[in-house]
Scaffold this motif. Structure first.
Motif, PDB file in Angstrom:
ATOM      1  N   ALA A  38       0.868  -1.175   0.000  1.00  0.00           N
ATOM      2  CA  ALA A  38       0.000   0.000   0.000  1.00  0.00           C
ATOM      3  C   ALA A  38       0.907   1.227   0.000  1.00  0.00           C
ATOM      4  O   ALA A  38       1.779   1.366   0.860  1.00  0.00           O
ATOM      5  CB  ALA A  38      -0.905   0.001   1.227  1.00  0.00           C
ATOM      6  N   ARG A  39       0.683   2.104  -1.000  1.00  0.00           N
ATOM      7  CA  ARG A  39       1.552   3.283  -1.143  1.00  0.00           C
ATOM      8  C   ARG A  39       0.716   4.529  -1.405  1.00  0.00           C
ATOM      9  O   ARG A  39      -0.396   4.448  -1.936  1.00  0.00           O
ATOM     10  CB  ARG A  39       2.524   3.088  -2.313  1.00  0.00           C
ATOM     11  N   PRO A  40       1.250   5.714  -1.096  1.00  0.00           N
ATOM     12  CA  PRO A  40       0.531   6.961  -1.390  1.00  0.00           C
ATOM     13  C   PRO A  40       0.352   7.161  -2.887  1.00  0.00           C
ATOM     14  O   PRO A  40       1.194   6.744  -3.689  1.00  0.00           O
ATOM     15  CB  PRO A  40       1.445   8.045  -0.807  1.00  0.00           C
ATOM     16  N   GLU A  41      -0.760   7.792  -3.270  1.00  0.00           N
ATOM     17  CA  GLU A  41      -1.023   8.112  -4.673  1.00  0.00           C
ATOM     18  C   GLU A  41      -1.847   9.391  -4.745  1.00  0.00           C
ATOM     19  O   GLU A  41      -3.054   9.381  -4.497  1.00  0.00           O
ATOM     20  CB  GLU A  41      -1.767   6.961  -5.365  1.00  0.00           C
ATOM     21  N   PRO A  42      -1.209  10.526  -5.062  1.00  0.00           N
ATOM     22  CA  PRO A  42      -1.900  11.823  -5.005  1.00  0.00           C
ATOM     23  C   PRO A  42      -3.069  11.963  -5.970  1.00  0.00           C
ATOM     24  O   PRO A  42      -3.947  12.792  -5.750  1.00  0.00           O
ATOM     25  CB  PRO A  42      -0.794  12.835  -5.332  1.00  0.00           C
ATOM     26  N   GLN A  43      -3.117  11.160  -7.040  1.00  0.00           N
ATOM     27  CA  GLN A  43      -4.211  11.306  -8.002  1.00  0.00           C
ATOM     28  C   GLN A  43      -5.428  10.449  -7.659  1.00  0.00           C
ATOM     29  O   GLN A  43      -6.483  10.601  -8.280  1.00  0.00           O
ATOM     30  CB  GLN A  43      -3.730  10.980  -9.415  1.00  0.00           C
ATOM     31  N   ALA A  44      -5.332   9.593  -6.672  1.00  0.00           N
ATOM     32  CA  ALA A  44      -6.458   8.743  -6.283  1.00  0.00           C
ATOM     33  C   ALA A  44      -7.362   9.508  -5.311  1.00  0.00           C
ATOM     34  O   ALA A  44      -7.410   9.235  -4.110  1.00  0.00           O
ATOM     35  CB  ALA A  44      -5.961   7.443  -5.654  1.00  0.00           C
ATOM     36  N   ARG A  57      -5.697  -6.606   5.547  1.00  0.00           N
ATOM     37  CA  ARG A  57      -5.569  -8.067   5.463  1.00  0.00           C
ATOM     38  C   ARG A  57      -4.600  -8.474   4.358  1.00  0.00           C
ATOM     39  O   ARG A  57      -3.804  -9.407   4.512  1.00  0.00           O
ATOM     40  CB  ARG A  57      -6.936  -8.698   5.205  1.00  0.00           C
ATOM     41  N   GLN A  58      -4.626  -7.756   3.239  1.00  0.00           N
ATOM     42  CA  GLN A  58      -3.832  -8.171   2.089  1.00  0.00           C
ATOM     43  C   GLN A  58      -2.398  -7.647   2.106  1.00  0.00           C
ATOM     44  O   GLN A  58      -1.475  -8.342   1.668  1.00  0.00           O
ATOM     45  CB  GLN A  58      -4.507  -7.706   0.792  1.00  0.00           C
ATOM     46  N   ALA A  59      -2.185  -6.440   2.591  1.00  0.00           N
ATOM     47  CA  ALA A  59      -0.887  -5.780   2.427  1.00  0.00           C
ATOM     48  C   ALA A  59       0.215  -6.407   3.280  1.00  0.00           C
ATOM     49  O   ALA A  59       0.007  -6.729   4.445  1.00  0.00           O
ATOM     50  CB  ALA A  59      -1.012  -4.299   2.760  1.00  0.00           C
ATOM     51  N   HIS A  60       1.394  -6.553   2.662  1.00  0.00           N
ATOM     52  CA  HIS A  60       2.580  -6.980   3.404  1.00  0.00           C
ATOM     53  C   HIS A  60       3.293  -5.782   4.042  1.00  0.00           C
ATOM     54  O   HIS A  60       3.963  -5.939   5.069  1.00  0.00           O
ATOM     55  CB  HIS A  60       3.560  -7.704   2.472  1.00  0.00           C
ATOM     56  N   ALA A  61       3.161  -4.613   3.418  1.00  0.00           N
ATOM     57  CA  ALA A  61       3.798  -3.396   3.949  1.00  0.00           C
ATOM     58  C   ALA A  61       3.034  -2.180   3.439  1.00  0.00           C
ATOM     59  O   ALA A  61       2.383  -2.222   2.395  1.00  0.00           O
ATOM     60  CB  ALA A  61       5.253  -3.318   3.536  1.00  0.00           C
ATOM     61  N   ARG A  62       3.149  -1.096   4.224  1.00  0.00           N
ATOM     62  CA  ARG A  62       2.451   0.142   3.864  1.00  0.00           C
ATOM     63  C   ARG A  62       3.411   1.306   4.069  1.00  0.00           C
ATOM     64  O   ARG A  62       4.081   1.393   5.104  1.00  0.00           O
ATOM     65  CB  ARG A  62       1.215   0.317   4.738  1.00  0.00           C
ATOM     66  N   TYR A  63       3.471   2.194   3.068  1.00  0.00           N
ATOM     67  CA  TYR A  63       4.312   3.377   3.178  1.00  0.00           C
ATOM     68  C   TYR A  63       3.478   4.516   3.746  1.00  0.00           C
ATOM     69  O   TYR A  63       2.425   4.869   3.206  1.00  0.00           O
ATOM     70  CB  TYR A  63       4.875   3.780   1.816  1.00  0.00           C
TER      71      TYR A  63
END
Length: 304
Positions: A38-44, A57-63
């Motif tokens: 899971a990562r940041p995305e300014p356009q979302a 539940r799904q993510a192994h890592a998050r920024y």
């Protein structure tokens, strides 16, 4: 009245090692091989299709971005840290295949939230590979500027080109060479330098290329602190590229990631400096499994 430009949306398809699972609330959930990030995305700017519990539940890592900063700076500063949610290695590999092209990439969780590949560029890799195979040149010369970890350089090398790969960060160039070795491709000319200094010198020397690829950032610094500002420097860059590009049996690919700059900016520049009236241009995007379409910059390309 001028003929209207062709505007095309491009998104990679059939990439087994990559998948955009969902995006929204200024984040994206992506699968790279066996691992989900899971990562940041300014356009979302829309809401997520999947519930937050499913992301967790799904993510192994998050920024996660740094706290306590003004919102407009947070979206652009790319400073933060990875939050481990499940066990995963510090580095791993994924592959990409198209026609006779087989590429390998080493991925890693970097301090700036990048992992070593921009998946939306896969459609451009296909185009580079196919274009070079069709040129009636024994060993075309290709210049890749602002080349990052080298997906476009690898695609050109896989097609038999003599590739010059330039980036201002030495560690990134070393990473690119690791990807070349993993992909078992011929050697590439590696250049660690400020892009503008390099193309000015090449133009003075009268050097020419059959293909030029450019992925300029909005802002950047050269290895000696040289300042790059897209809106101020893009015109000169394209003008110099026009001097470096062979007048026939050649191609150009230009990507812009800066939010707010239209593809027509690029169209005006290549018409003025290269005499090309009707390039192919449009937006790159990723199709999420959840249904959303995530825009990730504009592109312009032509063959002459």
């Amino acid at each position: 009245m001028a003929t209207p430009h062709t505007f095309t949306l491009l998104s990679p398809a059939d990439w087994q090692d990559y998948e955009l699972l969902d995006c929204g609330d200024f984040e994206k959930l992506e699968r790279f091989g066996r691992y989900i990030l899971a990562r940041p995305e300014p356009q979302a700017v829309w809401e997520k299709a999947l519930p937050e519990a499913e992301w967790e539940r799904q993510a192994h890592a998050r920024y996660v971005r740094e706290k306590g900063r003004q919102e407009n700076i947070v979206l652009n500063a790319e400073k933060g840290a990875w939050q481990a949610l499940k066990n995963m290695p510090e580095q791993w590999q994924i592959g990409y295949r198209h026609a006779g092209m087989q590429l390998q990439f080493r991925l890693a969780l970097t301090a700036f939230g990048h992992i070593g590949v921009f998946p939306e560029q896969a459609e451009n890799w296909n185009w580079i590979y196919q274009t070079l195979q069709q040129l009636p040149i024994q060993r075309p010369r290709v210049l890749n500027l602002f080349a990052y970890t080298g997906g476009a350089s690898l695609a050109a090398a896989a097609a038999g080109a003599d590739v010059t790969h330039l980036d201002s960060i030495r560690q990134t160039v070393s990473w690119s060479n690791q990807n070349r070795e993993l992909s078992q491709l011929p050697d590439i000319r590696w250049v660690v330098e400020d892009a503008m200094k390099f193309v000015r010198r090449e133009a003075k020397r009268g050097n020419r290329y059959h293909g030029i690829i450019m992925d300029p950032p909005s802002y950047g610094r050269g290895p000696k602190g040289e300042k790059w500002v897209l809106e101020q420097d893009l015109n000169e860059l394209v003008a110099l590229a026009g001097q470096l590009l062979e007048p026939a049996n050649s191609f150009l690919l230009l990507n812009l990631y800066s939010m707010g700059l239209s593809a027509l900016v690029m169209a005006n520049l290549v018409r003025q400096h290269m005499g090309v009236e009707h390039p192919q241009m449009g937006e790159l995007y990723l199709q999420a499994k959840s249904g959303h379409q995530l825009p990730l910059g504009t592109y312009l390309r032509f063959i002459r």
